[in-house]
Each structure stands twice: as structure tokens, then as C-alpha cells.
Scaffold this motif. Structure first.
Motif, PDB file in Angstrom:
ATOM      1  N   TYR A   1       0.849  -1.184   0.000  1.00  0.00           N
ATOM      2  CA  TYR A   1       0.000   0.000   0.000  1.00  0.00           C
ATOM      3  C   TYR A   1       0.886   1.236   0.000  1.00  0.00           C
ATOM      4  O   TYR A   1       1.965   1.230   0.596  1.00  0.00           O
ATOM      5  CB  TYR A   1      -0.898   0.026   1.239  1.00  0.00           C
ATOM      6  N   MET A   2       0.432   2.311  -0.655  1.00  0.00           N
ATOM      7  CA  MET A   2       1.215   3.538  -0.689  1.00  0.00           C
ATOM      8  C   MET A   2       0.299   4.743  -0.882  1.00  0.00           C
ATOM      9  O   MET A   2      -0.676   4.670  -1.628  1.00  0.00           O
ATOM     10  CB  MET A   2       2.238   3.513  -1.820  1.00  0.00           C
ATOM     11  N   ARG A   3       0.631   5.826  -0.186  1.00  0.00           N
ATOM     12  CA  ARG A   3      -0.039   7.115  -0.388  1.00  0.00           C
ATOM     13  C   ARG A   3       1.023   8.191  -0.385  1.00  0.00           C
ATOM     14  O   ARG A   3       2.040   8.080   0.299  1.00  0.00           O
ATOM     15  CB  ARG A   3      -1.026   7.442   0.750  1.00  0.00           C
ATOM     16  N   GLN A   4       0.768   9.256  -1.137  1.00  0.00           N
ATOM     17  CA  GLN A   4       1.665  10.397  -1.166  1.00  0.00           C
ATOM     18  C   GLN A   4       0.871  11.660  -0.873  1.00  0.00           C
ATOM     19  O   GLN A   4      -0.291  11.774  -1.287  1.00  0.00           O
ATOM     20  CB  GLN A   4       2.356  10.516  -2.522  1.00  0.00           C
ATOM     21  N   TYR A   5       1.523  12.598  -0.166  1.00  0.00           N
ATOM     22  CA  TYR A   5       0.878  13.829   0.256  1.00  0.00           C
ATOM     23  C   TYR A   5       1.825  14.986  -0.027  1.00  0.00           C
ATOM     24  O   TYR A   5       2.992  14.944   0.354  1.00  0.00           O
ATOM     25  CB  TYR A   5       0.574  13.795   1.753  1.00  0.00           C
ATOM     26  N   HIS A   6       1.318  16.025  -0.688  1.00  0.00           N
ATOM     27  CA  HIS A   6       2.127  17.210  -0.956  1.00  0.00           C
ATOM     28  C   HIS A   6       2.039  18.125   0.263  1.00  0.00           C
ATOM     29  O   HIS A   6       0.977  18.695   0.548  1.00  0.00           O
ATOM     30  CB  HIS A   6       1.635  17.927  -2.218  1.00  0.00           C
ATOM     31  N   LEU A   7       3.148  18.234   0.983  1.00  0.00           N
ATOM     32  CA  LEU A   7       3.219  19.062   2.186  1.00  0.00           C
ATOM     33  C   LEU A   7       4.481  19.915   2.085  1.00  0.00           C
ATOM     34  O   LEU A   7       5.580  19.465   2.426  1.00  0.00           O
ATOM     35  CB  LEU A   7       3.249  18.183   3.442  1.00  0.00           C
ATOM     36  N   PRO A   8       4.349  21.158   1.622  1.00  0.00           N
ATOM     37  CA  PRO A   8       5.530  21.981   1.347  1.00  0.00           C
ATOM     38  C   PRO A   8       6.161  22.598   2.598  1.00  0.00           C
ATOM     39  O   PRO A   8       5.525  22.709   3.644  1.00  0.00           O
ATOM     40  CB  PRO A   8       4.970  23.078   0.436  1.00  0.00           C
ATOM     41  N   ALA A   9       7.410  22.994   2.439  1.00  0.00           N
ATOM     42  CA  ALA A   9       8.164  23.761   3.436  1.00  0.00           C
ATOM     43  C   ALA A   9       8.259  23.056   4.784  1.00  0.00           C
ATOM     44  O   ALA A   9       7.987  23.628   5.829  1.00  0.00           O
ATOM     45  CB  ALA A   9       7.565  25.156   3.591  1.00  0.00           C
ATOM     46  N   VAL A  10       8.691  21.795   4.763  1.00  0.00           N
ATOM     47  CA  VAL A  10       8.835  21.012   5.983  1.00  0.00           C
ATOM     48  C   VAL A  10      10.306  20.900   6.350  1.00  0.00           C
ATOM     49  O   VAL A  10      11.163  20.729   5.479  1.00  0.00           O
ATOM     50  CB  VAL A  10       8.223  19.600   5.791  1.00  0.00           C
ATOM     51  N   ASP A  11      10.589  20.990   7.635  1.00  0.00           N
ATOM     52  CA  ASP A  11      11.937  20.756   8.140  1.00  0.00           C
ATOM     53  C   ASP A  11      12.148  19.247   8.189  1.00  0.00           C
ATOM     54  O   ASP A  11      11.831  18.586   9.172  1.00  0.00           O
ATOM     55  CB  ASP A  11      12.086  21.380   9.522  1.00  0.00           C
ATOM     56  N   SER A  12      12.681  18.698   7.115  1.00  0.00           N
ATOM     57  CA  SER A  12      12.753  17.237   6.967  1.00  0.00           C
ATOM     58  C   SER A  12      13.606  16.559   8.032  1.00  0.00           C
ATOM     59  O   SER A  12      13.386  15.387   8.350  1.00  0.00           O
ATOM     60  CB  SER A  12      13.258  16.865   5.576  1.00  0.00           C
ATOM     61  N   LYS A  13      14.541  17.267   8.623  1.00  0.00           N
ATOM     62  CA  LYS A  13      15.397  16.676   9.662  1.00  0.00           C
ATOM     63  C   LYS A  13      14.676  16.538  11.000  1.00  0.00           C
ATOM     64  O   LYS A  13      15.156  15.845  11.896  1.00  0.00           O
ATOM     65  CB  LYS A  13      16.662  17.500   9.822  1.00  0.00           C
ATOM     66  N   SER A  14      13.530  17.180  11.141  1.00  0.00           N
ATOM     67  CA  SER A  14      12.808  17.159  12.418  1.00  0.00           C
ATOM     68  C   SER A  14      11.516  16.343  12.384  1.00  0.00           C
ATOM     69  O   SER A  14      10.725  16.390  13.318  1.00  0.00           O
ATOM     70  CB  SER A  14      12.481  18.594  12.844  1.00  0.00           C
TER      71      SER A  14
END
Length: 145
Positions: A102-115
Motif C-alpha cells: 500500500y502507498m499514499r503520497q501527500y504534498h506538504l511543502p516547506a517542511v523541516d525534513s530533519k525534524s
């Protein structure tokens, strides 16, 4: 593209459900459009973060993969939720339990990916995605040469 496929499935489901002949068909054939074919999700946005809650019942935590790249959160997992219940002749009337990827993708801009932090408890995956701090630029004078 995923939305187009879901729209097509909903169109087909509505067509079948509104057809009187199909409404009288045995319920054994209702499995054509399983309701659990997508990962049901709630997303909350605040000034500081996104909170994503995904129903993933019967998944092992080790079989769940979370990735954030190019402003897209991807959640995928593999589930084998049942044992073989066939008798010695291989007879099974119906099986509604699902397994697979199963897979889903979500567009969530401007995220601090390290946190980004995630927890999985009682079949619900919770992902906290802190937003990048907005840099407030104060105006400044530009000289003309």
C-alpha cells in the motif's frame, strides 16, 4: 493520477450501486471495490506543523516506510494479515482480508525534513512534520548605480 483512478473507481461503484439488477446480486461479489484499498488519512495543519494520521491496521512497524522528498511525504507498507485457512481440498468460499503493498503520497511543502517524527500505535501511524521557520525579511534600501 491517483485521484483519477479513485474517481474512476467511485464512478464504477456508483454505476453498479444504482443498477437495480446489480443491487440484487449476492454480496459475495461486493469485493470488487474494497473500501480498505487506500490508507485512510487525516491531515491537520497549524502554523508550526502538519500532523498526519494514517489508519494502518495489522501492519508491523518494521513493514512501514516513510519518506519525505521534494515536498512530498510518501508512506508505504506491506501487510500479510492472514494465514491460509483453506481445508485439505483448498476450499474457501470467500476471503475479505487483504494483503499486499500500500502507498499514499501527500504534498506538504516547506517542511523541516530533519525534524520529522513518527509513531505507530494501535494501527494508527502519526507523523509530525514541523514547518520550516519563515524568515521575515525586513525591507532594505537599494542604491541605484
Amino acid at each position: 493520477m491517483t485521484n483519477e483512478i479513485m474517481d474512476r473507481n467511485n464512478l464504477m461503484r456508483n454505476w453498479f450501486n444504482n443498477d437495480s439488477w446489480m443491487n440484487n446480486f449476492p454480496s459475495i461479489f461486493d469485493n470488487n471495490f474494497p473500501e480498505d484499498s487506500t490508507l485512510k488519512t487525516d491531515i491537520k495543519e497549524t502554523d508550526k506543523n502538519y500532523e498526519v494520521h494514517v489508519d494502518m491496521p495489522d501492519f508491523d512497524k518494521k513493514d512501514i516506510d516513510i519518506n519525505y522528498e521534494n515536498d512530498v511525504l510518501t508512506i508505504s507498507g506491506h501487510r500479510d494479515s492472514f494465514n491460509d485457512h483453506n481445508d485439505k481440498n483448498g476450499d474457501m468460499i470467500m476471503s475479505e482480508r487483504s494483503s499486499g503493498r500500500y502507498m499514499r503520497q501527500y504534498h506538504l511543502p516547506a517542511v523541516d525534513s530533519k525534524s520529522i517524527k513518527a509513531t505507530y500505535d494501535k494501527g494508527v501511524l502519526e507523523v509530525d512534520l514541523p514547518k520550516l521557520e519563515k524568515k521575515v525579511e525586513s525591507g532594505h534600501h537599494i542604491d541605484i548605480d
